[in-house]
Design an enzyme around this catalytic site. Structure first.
Site: not given
Length: 634
Positions: A330-332
């Site tokens: 995801a956005s990590t």
């Protein structure tokens, strides 16, 4: 009828016949006596050593003495895996008078269960009759006393004292320590292949998972030997000679028990994992995977019913989620995506992208939605990371293309083993054109790249990979090896292994690191940052990145509503962070399965862990662990 005349006896002939017969008998006796004396000479003189050895074999027993397994401590000297004395009831089948009847009498004496009897019968069926078979493990002191009083009634039965592994903290350290269990045929094959059969003589247990398996060679030790004189019942009368075994070496881990227990407490009933790592050297301070299980079950012999329950559990407790759990990042990974775009001159720190809440692939009608339905408006790279703007990274990844994304992300350890000293690890998936062709026999599409740009699609990572990648961000490209082992302790010395850094990630400008890291600090320190609520009032500086990973695809015209989706299909919550920002000491990764938003659910856990770390750090100068807890050698 005429009478038959008697012949005159020839006394001379009879005498000669008698003499001949006497001589033959005498020679026969002489020959037999010769054979007897020859055989006696052979047995008493020529074969003296052989038969003396065979005689001694009935009287003298050579026993292998297994070594004590090395102990395992945390960084403070708290024991995590120890050896406890236990007593087992055993029998050598061919020395018992009436084994079947003896077992019946034992059942009444010690209340043997049906499972114990069934297990014994099975072992007896497939075991050699001269080998000891365990009837009951871990006898109570009362049972030991009861059998000892009646031992004269049970020929071939005996109580054996031994040390068995015990994990005092139960399921809190299972996925770090692993466990030991009885050696099976597969283990024997590996032992034979390594040429270590003699080393494992008399040993019944071997490391199966975790640290116990990874450092088996260090923890096991070398066996000794004992010659004892026994009576006809097999009972030891006296010890004739003794060669002491060499105990396994103790090991000290980087794991901190306080942080470990705190992480387990914070995970609660969630499925997921937490990792805390020292950003300065790669030491793993905490590694928790939930749900877990009690490793002591495997040491004492887990029942088929219990093992089946673990295997069939929907929650998969046997999986180490920290190293084997595969999740979309995801956005990590947006900070790394920004670094690549800056380094490839696809964007600058002034580049702005307008976000109306969606993005369309050029020459296509398909919309890729932003998590914020009404959009973020004009955003630059700082705001894109702080507020986790998907549209900015849709556009950026499209311009970069998978052929530049995939090799760059591998530099941060994605799609590779982390180097952690646990055998239970997966590489997860760092997709590429070739990977998709070999896996699905399909070409790579632009839409695939767009999903990769926000850490979705085919891309999966493990929490330990995220932890390592975050540490590399904090260290501005330095690649350190995560490790659990701190030192090896023996009677003579304490050895601390050295862990060198790997190849550094270099960029065209050091400023690019500053841009990504400043944006990550904005995530926690600026009011519009996604994790400001969790870290805004912290008395230390933090850089982080939240992530909310979709588990199932949501159609373009659908709205995600967690209340209308089954719990197992809800988003995963993720958060990565390091602190302090100016001089990083600690890196954290929190992954919660099906828990929802990363900033809402995972970030508060990271905050609580950082608070615990700095609290312990401030107290550590007051704490001196007792020397006797560090090693059993003094």
């Amino acid at each position: 009828m005429k009478r038959k005349r008697n012949s005159i006896r020839n006394h001379s002939a009879e005498s000669a016949l008698f003499m001949r017969r006497t001589i033959v008998v005498f020679l026969g006796i002489l020959f037999a006596v010769g054979i007897l004396f020859t055989n006696l000479y052979y047995l008493q003189i020529n074969s003296f050593d052989t038969y003396k050895t065979r005689s001694n074999a009935n009287r003298i027993s050579v026993q292998t003495v297994p070594p004590n397994r090395g102990l395992i401590y945390d960084r403070n000297g708290v024991i995590l895996a120890e050896n406890r004395p236990v007593y087992s009831l055993q029998v050598i089948a061919n020395k018992a008078n009436d084994l079947k009847n003896d077992i019946k009498r034992l059942t009444k004496l010690l209340s043997l269960t049906d499972d114990e009897i069934e297990k014994f019968n099975k072992n007896n069926r497939y075991s050699r009759s001269f080998k000891a078979i365990t009837i009951r493990d871990q006898l109570t002191p009362e049972e030991v006393a009861l059998f000892t009083v009646n031992q004269h009634l049970f020929k071939g039965f005996s109580i054996q004292a031994s040390l068995k592994r015990y994990y005092p903290f139960g399921n809190a350290f299972t996925h770090v320590l692993g466990y030991i269990a009885k050696i099976n045929n597969r283990d024997l094959e590996k032992i034979e292949a390594k040429g270590e059969r003699a080393r494992y003589q008399g040993t019944h247990y071997i490391g199966k998972l975790g640290i116990e398996k990874y450092y088996e060679d260090i923890l096991h030790g070398q066996p000794g030997q004992r010659q004892v004189e026994v009576d006809s019942w097999g009972k030891v009368i006296r010890t004739l000679s003794f060669t002491a075994p060499t105990p396994g070496k103790d090991i000290k881990l980087n794991i901190d028990i306080n942080l470990q227990l705190k992480a387990q407490e914070l995970l609660g009933d969630n499925r997921g994992s937490i990792i805390l790592m020292d950003a300065r050297n790669g030491s793993i301070l905490s590694l928790v995977s939930a749900p877990s299980y009690d490793p002591n079950l495997f040491v004492t012999g887990i029942s088929q019913k219990q093992y089946q329950a673990l295997l069939e559990s929907r929650d998969r407790p046997l999986i180490n989620r920290a190293t084997q759990g595969r999740y979309p990042p995801a956005s990590t990974i947006k900070p790394q995506m920004a670094l690549l775009a800056l380094d490839e001159k696809v964007i600058t720190e002034e580049t702005q992208v307008y976000d109306p809440g969606w993005w369309i692939v050029p020459n296509s009608k398909r919309r890729f939605r932003d998590w914020k339905r009404w959009g973020h408006g004009l955003v630059d790279v700082f705001h894109a990371i702080e507020q986790s703007c998907d549209t900015f990274f849709y556009d950026t990844s499209y311009k970069l293309g998978i052929d530049r994304i995939e090799p760059f992300m591998r530099l941060f350890g994605f799609g590779e083993y982390s180097g952690l000293d646990l055998a239970e690890e997966t590489k997860a998936i760092m997709p590429s054109r070739d990977w998709k062709r070999s896996r699905f026999n399909q070409p790579w599409y632009d839409g695939d790249t767009i999903s990769i740009g926000i850490g979705q699609g085919y891309w999966t990572v493990t929490p330990i990979q995220l932890t390592k990648a975050t540490a590399m961000l904090a260290r501005r490209g330095d690649n350190i090896k995560p490790h659990i082992l701190q030192s090896i302790i023996s009677a003579d010395e304490t050895v601390t292994p050295k862990y060198d850094t790997s190849k550094k990630v270099t960029l065209a400008s050091e400023r690019y690191w500053e841009i990504a890291l400043e944006a990550m600090q904005g995530v926690t320190s600026k009011r519009r940052g996604t994790a400001y609520r969790s870290f805004g009032d912290a008395d230390y500086t933090v850089a982080g990145k939240s992530g909310t990973a979709q588990v199932i695809n949501i159609k373009e015209d659908e709205v995600y509503d967690a209340d209308k989706i089954s719990e197992r299909h809800r988003d995963n919550a993720m958060f990565i962070a390091f602190a302090p920002f100016e001089s990083p000491e600690i890196v954290a990764t929190v992954v919660l399965e099906n828990a929802g938003g990363g900033s809402t659910n995972a970030a508060p856990i990271a905050r609580a862990l950082f608070d615990e770390y700095f609290k312990e750090k401030n107290k550590c100068h007051l704490y001196q662990p007792p020397l006797q807890r560090i090693s059993k050698y003094g």
